[in-house]
Motif scaffolding. Sequence first.
Motif, mmCIF file in Angstrom:
data_model
loop_
_atom_site.group_PDB
_atom_site.id
_atom_site.type_symbol
_atom_site.label_atom_id
_atom_site.label_comp_id
_atom_site.label_asym_id
_atom_site.label_seq_id
_atom_site.Cartn_x
_atom_site.Cartn_y
_atom_site.Cartn_z
ATOM 1 N N TYR A 223 0.821 -1.205 0.000
ATOM 2 C CA TYR A 223 0.000 0.000 0.000
ATOM 3 C C TYR A 223 0.859 1.261 0.000
ATOM 4 O O TYR A 223 0.856 2.054 0.947
ATOM 5 N N GLY A 246 -0.663 5.705 0.430
ATOM 6 C CA GLY A 246 -1.754 5.213 -0.387
ATOM 7 C C GLY A 246 -1.270 4.540 -1.651
ATOM 8 O O GLY A 246 -0.109 4.634 -2.042
ATOM 9 N N SER A 262 -6.740 7.682 -5.001
ATOM 10 C CA SER A 262 -6.312 6.787 -3.922
ATOM 11 C C SER A 262 -7.542 6.384 -3.132
ATOM 12 O O SER A 262 -8.335 7.237 -2.719
ATOM 13 N N SER A 264 -9.488 4.015 0.029
ATOM 14 C CA SER A 264 -9.320 3.402 1.335
ATOM 15 C C SER A 264 -9.377 1.885 1.185
ATOM 16 O O SER A 264 -9.684 1.361 0.114
ATOM 17 N N GLU A 270 -10.380 8.247 -1.273
ATOM 18 C CA GLU A 270 -9.857 9.103 -0.213
ATOM 19 C C GLU A 270 -9.352 10.430 -0.756
ATOM 20 O O GLU A 270 -9.563 11.474 -0.156
#
Length: 370
Positions: A223, A246, A262, A264, A270
């Motif tokens: 991530y 992210g 990006s 979540s 997000e």
Amino acid sequence: MSSRSDSAIPMVQVLDGLSGWTVGSAGLVRVDFTTSTVRQGVFPDNAFDDWVHFGSVLGDPVVADTPAGRLALAAFPVKTPGQGTTPGTEALELVAADTATAARAFSTTVALPPPSTTAYDPKFERVAVIGVRGSTVVVEAKTDQTAIIAGGDLTTHQTLWTAPELTGALIVGDTVVASSDDLFNTTLQGLSLTDGSRRWSRAGGDTASPLGPRMVTINPGGYKTEVIAAATGTPVTTTPLGQDRGKWQCFYDQRSITVCESQSFSGKPEVLVGLDESGAERWRIAAQPGGPRVPPELTAVWHGAVYGFTDAGPVVLDAATGADRTPTATAAPHLVNEYFGIASAPPLPGTPRSYDYDSASEYVAVPATS
């Protein structure tokens, strides 16, 4: 015009003027939107491989202007016939259709590397046309035993080069970016579009996607995101994406702006960021409790327009500024050109507007909104 997955009008994967193209067990097929006509499909010369399940194997068709004319191109998994004591082999067959007539232009095959075992026949996992630059087309094929990327000439119909055991390719500028076919030690490589020679190699980076016409985002170790120059593999520091937490997904508008999203862990957007061709930030929308704006979930970016949706419904943003261009749009298209947008059908009367725009059973062609 509408099309259901079980109707006579198939869902298209690429737009081409007033038409669209789709590929599957019916061949490479043109759909004419103005007349709702489905043309007869164009097929490879060789028989489809026995182990193919088309829905999960075939990449989308590609439409391109080339020195050989404007062509629709698709890759098929086939098995070439045996001869004498020589058995048939799995291969990728590139099929080209003339976009003006929907008629067959030519086809050519690329042999796969020998399988790693003779205990059972290889099973195709993916075949695709990666892209076209000038007269060069790049294709890829992957089975459960081997993989290959190849460059071919659309004028001579000859294979120019092959790169075995590479997959996941994309073209950025004059560089083909691919990864080694190894689940445990992934290595990204940059190959020359002209001859397939290796320009650079970098350990790590499980996925790669283009960021504008010269850069690539990679996601090493999960991530997080890094940005590298496609031609050299060196880090790019003029973009903020590698500094943000992210995993980013980016979409180039084919003019000058790249929009990156990006999400979540739950899949909700997000942050939405607009970047120019140097990677510098032009605008940003971030999800904040009680914030003034909500980042939409992207469905398409094309020629200065950003398409997506929020809980309030479809919306169109200006790609250069991030401002709402059409706050109450009629659709959130997945495909867009100068004539049409292909989008999920509107909800039935009385149903909530926050229906799932990503997985509908019915799709419609709507007038382009930009």
